[in-house]
Design a protein around this motif. Structure first.
Motif, PDB file in Angstrom:
ATOM      1  N   GLU A   1       0.834  -1.209   0.000  1.00  0.00           N
ATOM      2  CA  GLU A   1       0.000   0.000   0.000  1.00  0.00           C
ATOM      3  C   GLU A   1       0.864   1.252   0.000  1.00  0.00           C
ATOM      4  O   GLU A   1       0.602   2.207  -0.728  1.00  0.00           O
ATOM      5  N   TRP A   2       1.891   1.258   0.827  1.00  0.00           N
ATOM      6  CA  TRP A   2       2.798   2.407   0.912  1.00  0.00           C
ATOM      7  C   TRP A   2       3.504   2.641  -0.418  1.00  0.00           C
ATOM      8  O   TRP A   2       3.576   3.777  -0.892  1.00  0.00           O
ATOM      9  N   LEU A   3       4.012   1.576  -1.018  1.00  0.00           N
ATOM     10  CA  LEU A   3       4.719   1.723  -2.296  1.00  0.00           C
ATOM     11  C   LEU A   3       3.812   2.288  -3.382  1.00  0.00           C
ATOM     12  O   LEU A   3       4.269   3.058  -4.225  1.00  0.00           O
ATOM     13  N   ARG A   4       2.543   1.924  -3.358  1.00  0.00           N
ATOM     14  CA  ARG A   4       1.600   2.440  -4.362  1.00  0.00           C
ATOM     15  C   ARG A   4       1.414   3.951  -4.277  1.00  0.00           C
ATOM     16  O   ARG A   4       0.956   4.584  -5.225  1.00  0.00           O
ATOM     17  N   SER A   5       1.807   4.546  -3.163  1.00  0.00           N
ATOM     18  CA  SER A   5       1.658   5.993  -3.023  1.00  0.00           C
ATOM     19  C   SER A   5       2.762   6.764  -3.767  1.00  0.00           C
ATOM     20  O   SER A   5       2.724   7.985  -3.827  1.00  0.00           O
ATOM     21  N   PHE A   6       3.721   6.036  -4.333  1.00  0.00           N
ATOM     22  CA  PHE A   6       4.828   6.652  -5.058  1.00  0.00           C
ATOM     23  C   PHE A   6       4.719   6.394  -6.553  1.00  0.00           C
ATOM     24  O   PHE A   6       4.086   5.431  -6.978  1.00  0.00           O
TER      25      PHE A   6
ATOM     26  N   GLY B   1      20.550   7.790 -12.674  1.00  0.00           N
ATOM     27  CA  GLY B   1      20.988   9.084 -13.193  1.00  0.00           C
ATOM     28  C   GLY B   1      20.882  10.202 -12.171  1.00  0.00           C
ATOM     29  O   GLY B   1      20.535  11.332 -12.520  1.00  0.00           O
ATOM     30  N   LEU B   2      21.162   9.877 -10.913  1.00  0.00           N
ATOM     31  CA  LEU B   2      21.105  10.848  -9.828  1.00  0.00           C
ATOM     32  C   LEU B   2      22.489  11.005  -9.207  1.00  0.00           C
ATOM     33  O   LEU B   2      23.385  10.220  -9.489  1.00  0.00           O
ATOM     34  N   THR B   3      22.629  12.007  -8.361  1.00  0.00           N
ATOM     35  CA  THR B   3      23.858  12.124  -7.595  1.00  0.00           C
ATOM     36  C   THR B   3      23.709  11.309  -6.313  1.00  0.00           C
ATOM     37  O   THR B   3      22.587  11.027  -5.857  1.00  0.00           O
ATOM     38  N   ALA B   4      24.832  10.934  -5.734  1.00  0.00           N
ATOM     39  CA  ALA B   4      24.799  10.193  -4.469  1.00  0.00           C
ATOM     40  C   ALA B   4      24.122  11.021  -3.385  1.00  0.00           C
ATOM     41  O   ALA B   4      23.371  10.486  -2.550  1.00  0.00           O
ATOM     42  N   GLY B   5      24.346  12.329  -3.391  1.00  0.00           N
ATOM     43  CA  GLY B   5      23.702  13.211  -2.421  1.00  0.00           C
ATOM     44  C   GLY B   5      22.189  13.190  -2.547  1.00  0.00           C
ATOM     45  O   GLY B   5      21.470  13.172  -1.546  1.00  0.00           O
ATOM     46  N   ARG B   6      21.696  13.176  -3.784  1.00  0.00           N
ATOM     47  CA  ARG B   6      20.246  13.141  -3.997  1.00  0.00           C
ATOM     48  C   ARG B   6      19.660  11.814  -3.517  1.00  0.00           C
ATOM     49  O   ARG B   6      18.577  11.785  -2.919  1.00  0.00           O
ATOM     50  N   VAL B   7      20.372  10.723  -3.756  1.00  0.00           N
ATOM     51  CA  VAL B   7      19.902   9.418  -3.285  1.00  0.00           C
ATOM     52  C   VAL B   7      19.822   9.406  -1.757  1.00  0.00           C
ATOM     53  O   VAL B   7      18.858   8.908  -1.181  1.00  0.00           O
ATOM     54  N   SER B   8      20.805  10.008  -1.107  1.00  0.00           N
ATOM     55  CA  SER B   8      20.776  10.096   0.354  1.00  0.00           C
ATOM     56  C   SER B   8      19.577  10.909   0.833  1.00  0.00           C
ATOM     57  O   SER B   8      18.907  10.541   1.803  1.00  0.00           O
ATOM     58  N   GLN B   9      19.299  12.020   0.137  1.00  0.00           N
ATOM     59  CA  GLN B   9      18.129  12.830   0.488  1.00  0.00           C
ATOM     60  C   GLN B   9      16.844  12.031   0.323  1.00  0.00           C
ATOM     61  O   GLN B   9      15.959  12.070   1.183  1.00  0.00           O
TER      62      GLN B   9
ATOM     63  N   ARG C   1      13.897  10.895   3.008  1.00  0.00           N
ATOM     64  CA  ARG C   1      12.498  11.223   2.746  1.00  0.00           C
ATOM     65  C   ARG C   1      11.636   9.960   2.781  1.00  0.00           C
ATOM     66  O   ARG C   1      10.549   9.957   3.364  1.00  0.00           O
ATOM     67  N   TYR C   2      12.120   8.886   2.164  1.00  0.00           N
ATOM     68  CA  TYR C   2      11.374   7.624   2.174  1.00  0.00           C
ATOM     69  C   TYR C   2      11.221   7.106   3.606  1.00  0.00           C
ATOM     70  O   TYR C   2      10.150   6.638   3.990  1.00  0.00           O
ATOM     71  N   GLN C   3      12.284   7.204   4.376  1.00  0.00           N
ATOM     72  CA  GLN C   3      12.232   6.736   5.764  1.00  0.00           C
ATOM     73  C   GLN C   3      11.198   7.537   6.563  1.00  0.00           C
ATOM     74  O   GLN C   3      10.372   6.966   7.282  1.00  0.00           O
ATOM     75  N   GLN C   4      11.240   8.853   6.435  1.00  0.00           N
ATOM     76  CA  GLN C   4      10.281   9.707   7.143  1.00  0.00           C
ATOM     77  C   GLN C   4       8.854   9.410   6.702  1.00  0.00           C
ATOM     78  O   GLN C   4       7.929   9.361   7.521  1.00  0.00           O
TER      79      GLN C   4
ATOM     80  N   ASP D   1       4.348   6.604  13.137  1.00  0.00           N
ATOM     81  CA  ASP D   1       5.478   6.753  14.054  1.00  0.00           C
ATOM     82  C   ASP D   1       6.311   8.001  13.814  1.00  0.00           C
ATOM     83  O   ASP D   1       7.390   8.144  14.368  1.00  0.00           O
ATOM     84  N   GLY D   2       5.862   8.894  12.967  1.00  0.00           N
ATOM     85  CA  GLY D   2       6.689  10.056  12.684  1.00  0.00           C
ATOM     86  C   GLY D   2       5.868  11.168  12.059  1.00  0.00           C
ATOM     87  O   GLY D   2       4.675  11.009  11.811  1.00  0.00           O
ATOM     88  N   PRO D   3       6.516  12.295  11.792  1.00  0.00           N
ATOM     89  CA  PRO D   3       5.819  13.426  11.197  1.00  0.00           C
ATOM     90  C   PRO D   3       5.446  13.133   9.752  1.00  0.00           C
ATOM     91  O   PRO D   3       6.140  12.405   9.051  1.00  0.00           O
ATOM     92  N   VAL D   4       4.341  13.683   9.320  1.00  0.00           N
ATOM     93  CA  VAL D   4       3.928  13.530   7.928  1.00  0.00           C
ATOM     94  C   VAL D   4       4.784  14.460   7.084  1.00  0.00           C
ATOM     95  O   VAL D   4       4.944  15.633   7.407  1.00  0.00           O
ATOM     96  N   THR D   5       5.365  13.927   6.001  1.00  0.00           N
ATOM     97  CA  THR D   5       6.191  14.735   5.116  1.00  0.00           C
ATOM     98  C   THR D   5       5.659  14.634   3.700  1.00  0.00           C
ATOM     99  O   THR D   5       4.950  13.696   3.361  1.00  0.00           O
ATOM    100  N   VAL D   6       6.011  15.587   2.894  1.00  0.00           N
ATOM    101  CA  VAL D   6       5.610  15.618   1.497  1.00  0.00           C
ATOM    102  C   VAL D   6       6.549  14.730   0.708  1.00  0.00           C
ATOM    103  O   VAL D   6       7.750  14.737   0.929  1.00  0.00           O
ATOM    104  N   LYS D   7       6.002  13.968  -0.232  1.00  0.00           N
ATOM    105  CA  LYS D   7       6.817  13.081  -1.059  1.00  0.00           C
ATOM    106  C   LYS D   7       7.630  13.848  -2.053  1.00  0.00           C
ATOM    107  O   LYS D   7       7.310  14.800  -2.613  1.00  0.00           O
TER     108      LYS D   7
END
Length: 69
Positions: free
Chosen positions: A10-15, A40-48, A52-55, A63-69
């Motif tokens: 269900e969570w994956l379908r939200s992406f 085709g991303l930078t390593a920094g972007r993958v870390s970001q 975001r995915y974890q949050q 268990d955490g704050p709601v964040t924008v995808k």
């Protein structure tokens, strides 16, 4: 385990398809640099994105704050 699988699907379908592929690749254990190269991303972007995915997962689980995808 069954509940986890249902929640995960269900969570994956939200992406978008691309974000699902990045999440699955990260979850499979690929290193940041490899994921960056594959998509085709930078390593920094993958870390970001990883943070975001974890949050987002924590918020989905309540268990955490709601964040924008």
């Amino acid at each position: 385990m069954a509940a986890f699988r249902i929640d995960l699907e269900e969570w994956l379908r939200s992406f978008s398809w691309r974000h699902r592929q990045i999440i699955i690749t990260l979850a499979s254990g690929e290193r940041t640099a490899a994921v960056a190269e594959l998509f085709g991303l930078t390593a920094g972007r993958v870390s970001q994105l990883r943070r975001r995915y974890q949050q987002n997962w924590l918020a989905f689980q309540g268990d955490g704050p709601v964040t924008v995808k």
